[in-house]
Design a protein around this motif. Structure first.
Motif, PDB file in Angstrom:
ATOM      1  N   SER A  36     -62.164   3.234 -16.027  1.00  0.00           N
ATOM      2  CA  SER A  36     -61.439   2.139 -15.304  1.00  0.00           C
ATOM      3  C   SER A  36     -61.707   0.837 -16.419  1.00  0.00           C
ATOM      4  CB  SER A  36     -61.857   2.521 -13.980  1.00  0.00           C
ATOM      5  OG  SER A  36     -62.999   1.556 -13.775  1.00  0.00           O
ATOM      6  N   PRO A  37     -63.462   0.492 -16.538  1.00  0.00           N
ATOM      7  CA  PRO A  37     -63.090  -1.080 -17.823  1.00  0.00           C
ATOM      8  C   PRO A  37     -61.709  -0.999 -18.708  1.00  0.00           C
ATOM      9  CG  PRO A  37     -65.041  -0.449 -17.259  1.00  0.00           C
ATOM     10  CD  PRO A  37     -64.084   1.418 -17.046  1.00  0.00           C
ATOM     11  N   VAL A  80     -59.167   0.384 -18.774  1.00  0.00           N
ATOM     12  CA  VAL A  80     -57.864   0.560 -17.811  1.00  0.00           C
ATOM     13  C   VAL A  80     -57.423  -0.881 -17.431  1.00  0.00           C
ATOM     14  CG1 VAL A  80     -56.348   1.722 -16.599  1.00  0.00           C
ATOM     15  CG2 VAL A  80     -57.852   3.202 -18.209  1.00  0.00           C
ATOM     16  N   ALA A  81     -58.213  -1.321 -16.583  1.00  0.00           N
ATOM     17  CA  ALA A  81     -57.789  -2.065 -15.962  1.00  0.00           C
ATOM     18  C   ALA A  81     -58.074  -3.366 -16.256  1.00  0.00           C
ATOM     19  CB  ALA A  81     -59.194  -2.618 -14.487  1.00  0.00           C
ATOM     20  N   ASN A  82     -59.066  -3.874 -17.214  1.00  0.00           N
ATOM     21  CA  ASN A  82     -59.213  -4.794 -18.197  1.00  0.00           C
ATOM     22  C   ASN A  82     -58.265  -5.266 -19.600  1.00  0.00           C
ATOM     23  OD1 ASN A  82     -59.978  -7.912 -18.905  1.00  0.00           O
ATOM     24  ND2 ASN A  82     -61.922  -7.006 -18.525  1.00  0.00           N
ATOM     25  N   LYS A 106     -59.061  -3.780 -23.523  1.00  0.00           N
ATOM     26  CA  LYS A 106     -58.205  -2.727 -23.591  1.00  0.00           C
ATOM     27  C   LYS A 106     -57.583  -1.889 -24.851  1.00  0.00           C
ATOM     28  CE  LYS A 106     -54.228  -1.443 -20.028  1.00  0.00           C
ATOM     29  NZ  LYS A 106     -53.788  -2.711 -19.358  1.00  0.00           N
ATOM     30  N   LEU A 125     -65.766  -6.438 -11.676  1.00  0.00           N
ATOM     31  CA  LEU A 125     -65.851  -6.760 -13.406  1.00  0.00           C
ATOM     32  C   LEU A 125     -65.461  -5.987 -14.001  1.00  0.00           C
ATOM     33  CD1 LEU A 125     -69.596  -6.622 -12.437  1.00  0.00           C
ATOM     34  CD2 LEU A 125     -68.470  -8.404 -13.238  1.00  0.00           C
ATOM     35  N   ASP A 126     -64.222  -4.746 -13.316  1.00  0.00           N
ATOM     36  CA  ASP A 126     -63.847  -3.556 -14.286  1.00  0.00           C
ATOM     37  C   ASP A 126     -62.373  -4.775 -14.758  1.00  0.00           C
ATOM     38  OD1 ASP A 126     -65.407  -1.912 -14.385  1.00  0.00           O
ATOM     39  OD2 ASP A 126     -64.560  -0.597 -13.093  1.00  0.00           O
ATOM     40  N   GLY A 127     -62.219  -5.526 -14.225  1.00  0.00           N
ATOM     41  CA  GLY A 127     -61.002  -6.793 -14.446  1.00  0.00           C
ATOM     42  C   GLY A 127     -59.488  -6.193 -13.378  1.00  0.00           C
ATOM     43  N   TYR A 128     -59.723  -5.438 -12.252  1.00  0.00           N
ATOM     44  CA  TYR A 128     -58.569  -5.098 -11.374  1.00  0.00           C
ATOM     45  C   TYR A 128     -58.180  -6.497 -10.562  1.00  0.00           C
ATOM     46  CZ  TYR A 128     -59.340  -0.508 -11.591  1.00  0.00           C
ATOM     47  OH  TYR A 128     -60.006   1.094 -11.945  1.00  0.00           O
ATOM     48  N   ARG A 185     -53.696  -4.602  -8.574  1.00  0.00           N
ATOM     49  CA  ARG A 185     -54.335  -3.106  -9.337  1.00  0.00           C
ATOM     50  C   ARG A 185     -55.559  -2.987  -8.281  1.00  0.00           C
ATOM     51  NH1 ARG A 185     -54.947  -1.245 -14.196  1.00  0.00           N
ATOM     52  NH2 ARG A 185     -52.590  -1.793 -15.923  1.00  0.00           N
TER      53      ARG A 185
END
Ligand SMILES: Nc1ncnc2c1ncn2[C@@H]1O[C@H](COP(=O)(O)OP(=O)(O)OP(=O)(O)O)[C@@H](O)[C@H]1O
Ligand SMILES: [Mg+2]
Lengths: 365, 317
Positions: free
Chosen positions: A98-99, A101-103, A107, B215-218, B222
């Motif tokens: 997930s980090p 994909v989400a950030n 990426k 922190l994960d960046g969502y 999202r």
């Protein structure tokens, strides 16, 4: 990899000062443990590094960058939570990736992503669980998923908030070793929060002991144990805790040995350091530096009565009453037998006695 | 996870079950705790009596609930005149199966149902969308006057449709939206029930999880679509059912927002069928049955969600 620096950082929640003028330099690649009792502000300090709490005043730096106003996702840090904070509706694989994909900043392309996820899963022994949901894993496995999610992104700094406290004793010991190993392999800066002194002593390069939002002492585990800076550190670190007793300093100079007059006799100690004869002070003696001997009224020792004896298998703790205070002696199991109710003399290893100011609680010798 | 709506619903269910057990069997002294082992052993006879009583009560309740539905079916199938001359018995008289066909053709029930489907679809989609977004703001964002805004939103639940009816009709008329899908749906694009229910679901998401996702960046969207909504599936599902029921069963608003036969929604059409065919009462009954089939299908399909969502909201609210 990055250093982290607190410069006079304060965090207030309304009137509560959770973190009070923290100044702390965490070196690049260091394993720093923030240790303190519940409510002392250690989680708050960690969450400020993560960017999850605003900083009320002071300056926080990660690497070369002042991060006071940088949002969490741009700080290049990863955090492991006490509750693991896994996404319950996603598979282990999705959780770990997930980090990536989400950030947007972190990426990577799909092949690289798969490679990293499998590498992280392998590192933590999760390969066979990739398709499962977190709900179908044991506590230890979930904890490792949380760790895997943290390492895939290759952050500058790892933050961990009591990551072991939901594990049973055996798993905790094992995971402790794995974490130290992981730190050695990654070489990344770790900031680790715990209230457990054993975790702190066994894993840290350096410990920052915190109480009431303030840093009490920073140092290598052995230094903090051998030279506690004040009474709080002295009594917080070590199990059973350090014995303390009130007394008045007698004699002694910079070089000559001195003694301390207590309510139950005079205790011989080493060099008193800067303390002047006649001053009131608090003596601190670790249980392993205190000895119980049979003949009563030995010179340089205090009178005591044995109240209880705890057998731990490899050693025993002899709990004595000394006037109104209680002191614990740690002995090997094969020491001469003692009986409950017996009167004994307690004397200390003179060079291992700690002296503290009773008012400021600071160390004197 | 203690905050999982399904878990709290299940706990609630356990609690209710325990209560039910106590009510059904008042002769057994209250146990010291829930451990079955400390309960005095029950005699087989008493146990049987208790079970029988339970079933009798439940059967009686079911009969009360099902009787009107049975009567509806009965009256729909029976030829109206023969039924009345037979003295209105509790069984069908001279069954006419083709009544459903005829009802469907009458007053263009099919067309009305089609319109109702469109209107319901628009309302449900809009309500889910607006509720999810508003719930997100109320659950996760900080903004000035947040509490007041929320109270105002919930306050709209106190206003029955009749209060705003005249004003709304006036607005729709001035916008030249009478007899149109926008006119039929406009006042129902946002609903406080949805905002409230879904907010409850979102509040159940642990703080650590939100922090981790940050922190994960969502980003906000999202996080909403990848984490918050999937984790609140049960509640959102039950809200969809509630929204569907409400939209499909609308009567007052479509009556006032339309004045042409072609724009009759299904509930309005039912009424027309009833009043236009006084000699064929069974047509009206049959049409009512046809009109409720989509709801029946929905209820069977979403049964579990409805109970879960409602208890989760109730327990936490
Ligand atoms: N969001 C908040 N609002 C108000 N006060 C808070 C908030 N978060 C923490 N505090 C207060 O700040 C102080 C430090 O909290 P913190 O969570 O950092 O403690 P801790 O050292 O992590 O304790 P524990 O070991 O119990 O987790 C506590 O007095 C706490 O009540
Ligand atoms: Mg904490």
């Amino acid at each position: 990899m990055s250093a982290v620096a607190f410069d006079q950082v304060t965090k207030k929640f309304g009137d509560t000062v959770a973190v009070d003028e923290f100044s702390l330099q965490i070196a690049d690649g260091e394993f720093m443990v923030l240790l303190g009792p519940s409510g002392c502000g250690k989680s708050t300090a960690l969450r400020m590094i993560a960017g999850l709490e605003e900083i009320s005043s002071g300056i926080l730096t990660i690497g070369e960058r002042v991060v006071n106003h940088i949002p969490p996702r741009e700080r290049d840090i990863a955090m492991v939570f006490q509750s693991y904070a896994l996404y319950p509706h996603m598979s282990v694989e999705k959780n770990i990736e997930s980090p990536l994909v989400a950030n947007k900043r972190a990426k990577v392309d799909a092949t690289e992503r798969t490679r990293r996820v499998h590498e992280a899963a392998e590192t933590l022994g999760l390969t066979e669980y990739l398709a499962r949901k977190p709900g179908e894993l044991s506590g230890g496995q979930r904890q490792r998923v949380a760790l895997a999610r943290a390492i895939v992104r290759r952050p500058e700094v790892f933050l961990m908030d009591e990551p072991l406290s939901n594990l049973d004793a055996k798993l905790r010991t094992q995971t402790r070793l794995e974490l130290v190993d992981l730190h050695r392999r990654l070489g990344t800066t770790f900031v680790y929060v715990t209230h457990d002194q054993v975790e702190a002593m066994t894993m840290a390069d350096r410990i920052a002991v915190i109480s009431d939002g303030r840093i009490q002492q920073v140092g290598a585990p052995q230094d903090v144990y051998e030279k506690p800076a004040n009474l709080f550190v002295a009594s917080f670190i070590g199990s059973p805790p350090m014995n303390t007793i009130l007394g008045t300093l007698q004699g002694g100079t910079e070089t000559a040995a001195a003694s301390v007059l207590t309510a139950e006799g005079t205790l011989a100690i080493g060099h008193p350091g800067s303390a002047q004869p006649g001053t009131e002070l608090v003596l601190g003696i670790r249980p392993e530096h205190l000895h119980a001997t049979d003949p009563v009224d030995t010179p340089g020792a205090v009178r005591a009565t044995i109240q209880n004896i705890e057998l731990l298998g490899h050693e025993r703790h002899v709990i004595c009453t000394v006037g109104a205070t209680q002191m614990t002696v740690r002995q090997p199991n094969d020491a001469p037998p003692l009986a409950i109710g017996q009167a004994v003399s307690l004397h200390a290893d003179p060079s291992e006695v700690h002296l503290f100011d009773p008012v400021s609680t600071e160390r004197l010798n | 996870m203690a905050t999982d709506p399904t878990v709290s619903a299940a706990n609630e269910q356990n609690r209710l079950n325990q209560n039910a057990e106590q009510i059904v069997d008042p002769l057994v002294p209250a146990p010291y705790d829930n451990d079955k082992a400390v309960q005095p052993p029950r005699s087989g006879l008493r146990n049987a009596v208790a079970t029988t009583t339970t079933y009798l009560v439940l059967t009686a309740l079911s009969v009360i609930v099902l009787f009107p539905i049975y009567m509806l079916l009965l009256r729909a199938l029976s030829s109206p005149l023969k039924y009345i001359s037979a003295g209105q018995p509790l069984y069908p008289v001279s069954i006419e199966w083709d009544v459903f066909n005829r009802a469907f053709g009458q007053a263009s029930l099919g067309r009305s149902m089609g319109l109702s489907f469109v209107v319901t679809f628009v309302i449900v989609i809009a309500q889910v969308l607006t509720s999810v977004l508003a719930a997100y703001a109320f659950a996760f964002l900080e903004f000035p006057l947040k509490k007041l805004a929320f109270v105002l939103v919930i306050g709209t639940l106190l206003l029955p449709i009749e209060v705003t009816l005249i004003a709304n009709v006036e607005i729709i008329r001035k916008l030249h939206l009478l007899n149109s899908v926008p006119g039929l749906t406009f006042p129902f694009l946002v609903t406080a029930i949805g905002i409230f229910l879904i907010r409850q679901g979102f509040l159940g998401i642990p703080r650590d999880l939100r922090d981790a996702s940050e922190l994960d960046g969502y980003g906000h969207l999202r996080f909403l679509f990848k984490v918050a909504m999937p984790m609140s599936k049960a509640i959102i599902g039950s809200f969809i059912v509630i929204a569907f029921l409400g939209a499909w069963n609308q009567y007052v608003w479509p009556r006032f927002a339309t004045d042409r036969g072609a724009w009759q929604t299904v509930q309005v059409a039912l009424r027309t069928i009833g009043s236009e065919n006084p000699g064929e009462l069974n047509l009206g009954f049959a049409a009512a049955i046809v009109a409720s089939l989509p709801l029946l299908a929905l209820l069977i399909f979403f049964q579990r969600q409805i109970v879960r969502g409602l208890t989760a909201g109730a327990v936490k609210g």
